[in-house]
Write an enzyme that holds these catalytic residues in place. Structure first.
Site, PDB file in Angstrom:
ATOM      1  N   CYS A   9      26.600  -7.991   7.769  1.00 61.41           N
ATOM      2  CA  CYS A   9      27.519  -7.479   8.867  1.00 61.41           C
ATOM      3  C   CYS A   9      26.701  -6.103   9.503  1.00 61.41           C
ATOM      4  CB  CYS A   9      28.882  -7.005   8.357  1.00 61.41           C
ATOM      5  SG  CYS A   9      28.950  -5.778   7.245  1.00 61.41           S
ATOM      6  N   ASN A  12      27.091  -2.954   6.124  1.00 54.72           N
ATOM      7  CA  ASN A  12      27.120  -3.432   4.812  1.00 54.72           C
ATOM      8  C   ASN A  12      28.330  -2.648   3.861  1.00 54.72           C
ATOM      9  OD1 ASN A  12      24.940  -4.034   2.003  1.00 54.72           O
ATOM     10  ND2 ASN A  12      26.437  -5.253   2.545  1.00 54.72           N
ATOM     11  N   CYS A  14      32.081  -2.997   4.901  1.00 56.93           N
ATOM     12  CA  CYS A  14      33.390  -3.559   5.123  1.00 56.93           C
ATOM     13  C   CYS A  14      33.485  -5.026   4.819  1.00 56.93           C
ATOM     14  CB  CYS A  14      33.881  -2.990   6.471  1.00 56.93           C
ATOM     15  SG  CYS A  14      34.150  -1.086   6.706  1.00 56.93           S
ATOM     16  N   ARG A  15      32.854  -5.587   5.950  1.00 51.61           N
ATOM     17  CA  ARG A  15      32.970  -6.857   5.943  1.00 51.61           C
ATOM     18  C   ARG A  15      32.205  -7.738   4.886  1.00 51.61           C
ATOM     19  NH1 ARG A  15      32.316  -7.576  12.438  1.00 51.61           N
ATOM     20  NH2 ARG A  15      30.688  -5.885  11.774  1.00 51.61           N
ATOM     21  N   SER A  16      30.821  -7.544   4.838  1.00 48.62           N
ATOM     22  CA  SER A  16      29.889  -8.417   4.360  1.00 48.62           C
ATOM     23  C   SER A  16      30.094  -8.169   2.781  1.00 48.62           C
ATOM     24  CB  SER A  16      28.416  -8.149   4.551  1.00 48.62           C
ATOM     25  OG  SER A  16      27.850  -6.984   4.503  1.00 48.62           O
ATOM     26  N   ASP A 124      35.041  -6.248  13.393  1.00 47.73           N
ATOM     27  CA  ASP A 124      34.767  -4.969  12.683  1.00 47.73           C
ATOM     28  C   ASP A 124      35.935  -4.210  12.371  1.00 47.73           C
ATOM     29  OD1 ASP A 124      33.529  -2.605  11.842  1.00 47.73           O
ATOM     30  OD2 ASP A 124      32.125  -2.317  13.158  1.00 47.73           O
TER      31      ASP A 124
HETATM   32  C1  WE7 Z   1      29.964   1.423  11.725  1.00 44.06           C
HETATM   33  C2  WE7 Z   1      30.690   0.344  11.785  1.00 44.06           C
HETATM   34  C3  WE7 Z   1      30.918  -0.174  10.429  1.00 44.06           C
HETATM   35  C4  WE7 Z   1      30.857   0.952  13.739  1.00 44.06           C
HETATM   36  N1  WE7 Z   1      30.210   0.159   9.356  1.00 44.06           N
HETATM   37  N2  WE7 Z   1      29.438   2.161  10.683  1.00 44.06           N
HETATM   38 CL1  WE7 Z   1      28.475   5.421  13.119  1.00 44.06          CL
HETATM   39  C5  WE7 Z   1      27.304   4.254  12.617  1.00 44.06           C
HETATM   40  C6  WE7 Z   1      26.401   4.031  13.549  1.00 44.06           C
HETATM   41  C7  WE7 Z   1      24.985   3.291  13.133  1.00 44.06           C
HETATM   42  C8  WE7 Z   1      25.273   2.203  11.937  1.00 44.06           C
HETATM   43  C9  WE7 Z   1      26.719   2.021  11.389  1.00 44.06           C
HETATM   44 CL2  WE7 Z   1      26.599   1.037  10.150  1.00 44.06          CL
HETATM   45  C10 WE7 Z   1      27.316   3.120  11.709  1.00 44.06           C
HETATM   46  C11 WE7 Z   1      28.908   3.259  10.613  1.00 44.06           C
HETATM   47  C12 WE7 Z   1      29.498   1.567   9.599  1.00 44.06           C
HETATM   48  N3  WE7 Z   1      31.624  -1.373  10.343  1.00 44.06           N
HETATM   49  N4  WE7 Z   1      31.165   0.176  13.124  1.00 44.06           N
HETATM   50  N5  WE7 Z   1      30.056   1.903  12.867  1.00 44.06           N
HETATM   51  C13 WE7 Z   1      30.881   1.041  15.004  1.00 44.06           C
HETATM   52  C14 WE7 Z   1      31.786   0.081  15.737  1.00 44.06           C
HETATM   53  C15 WE7 Z   1      32.032   0.099  17.082  1.00 44.06           C
HETATM   54  C16 WE7 Z   1      31.208   0.863  17.938  1.00 44.06           C
HETATM   55  C17 WE7 Z   1      30.565   1.920  17.380  1.00 44.06           C
HETATM   56  C18 WE7 Z   1      30.175   1.983  16.093  1.00 44.06           C
HETATM   57  C19 WE7 Z   1      29.114   3.017  15.639  1.00 44.06           C
END
Ligand code: WE7
Length: 155
Positions: A9, A12, A14-16, A124
């Site tokens: 995902c 890494n 929540c979903r995966s 997500d």
């Molecule tokens: C997520 C996420 C998810 C969004 N898990 N994050 Cl703050 C951010 C920025 C870059 C990579 C990641 Cl992984 C994250 C934290 C962790 N499931 N979903 N961010 C997400 C969803 C919709 C629109 C914008 C974001 C950043």
């Protein structure tokens, strides 16, 4: 032969890791742990070394499942190591395909393709609530059960 499956995902957390923990649970219940390699990772490297989201862990705990997973990012070697690499949504899938080597032989797909109740996309839940994490869990369960059945049939 060991069957190797990787769930992917964005972060890494929540979903995966939910899909990974559910898959491990299914395999453990079936007594076939020694025949499988199961892992998860993110397309982003935002949560390297971190534990899964508390809300994902709480949802798993409701079903008697725990996870020791720590965040890591998808890398080129994963395409050599795994037979199946499943994304959760179209963005994950695009990112998986763009990292795949030209001679890739791993099966690349969406985990949701195994959902007999339709859907295809596992959304997500990061900016969602408990109901969204519950939905992620239930979809992962249905899909992993069906994937397990299919992968166990064609050896
Ligand atoms: C997520 C996420 C998810 C969004 N898990 N994050 Cl703050 C951010 C920025 C870059 C990579 C990641 Cl992984 C994250 C934290 C962790 N499931 N979903 N961010 C997400 C969803 C919709 C629109 C914008 C974001 C950043």
């Amino acid at each position: 032969m060991t069957k190797c499956v990787l769930f992917v995902c964005l972060g890494n957390i929540c979903r995966s890791p939910t899909a990974e923990a559910v898959m491990r649970h299914i395999i453990s219940q079936a007594g076939t742990t020694s025949q499988w390699l199961v892992d998860s990772c993110g397309t982003a490297g935002y949560h390297l070394g971190g534990a899964p989201d508390e809300r994902a862990q709480a949802e798993l705990a409701k079903h008697g499942i725990t996870t020791m997973h720590r965040g890591r990012q998808l890398c080129k070697d994963d395409f050599k190591k795994f037979d199946y690499i499943f994304g959760m949504d179209e963005e994950n899938f695009r990112n998986i395909k763009s990292l795949a080597p030209a001679d890739n032989r791993a099966v690349l797909g969406l985990l949701g393709e195994y959902d007999k109740q339709g859907g295809k996309i596992i959304d997500d839940p990061y900016y969602g609530g408990e109901a969204d994490f519950e939905e992620v869990y239930q979809k992962c369960l249905r899909c992993c059960q069906e994937f397990y059945r299919q992968a166990s049939r064609d050896n």
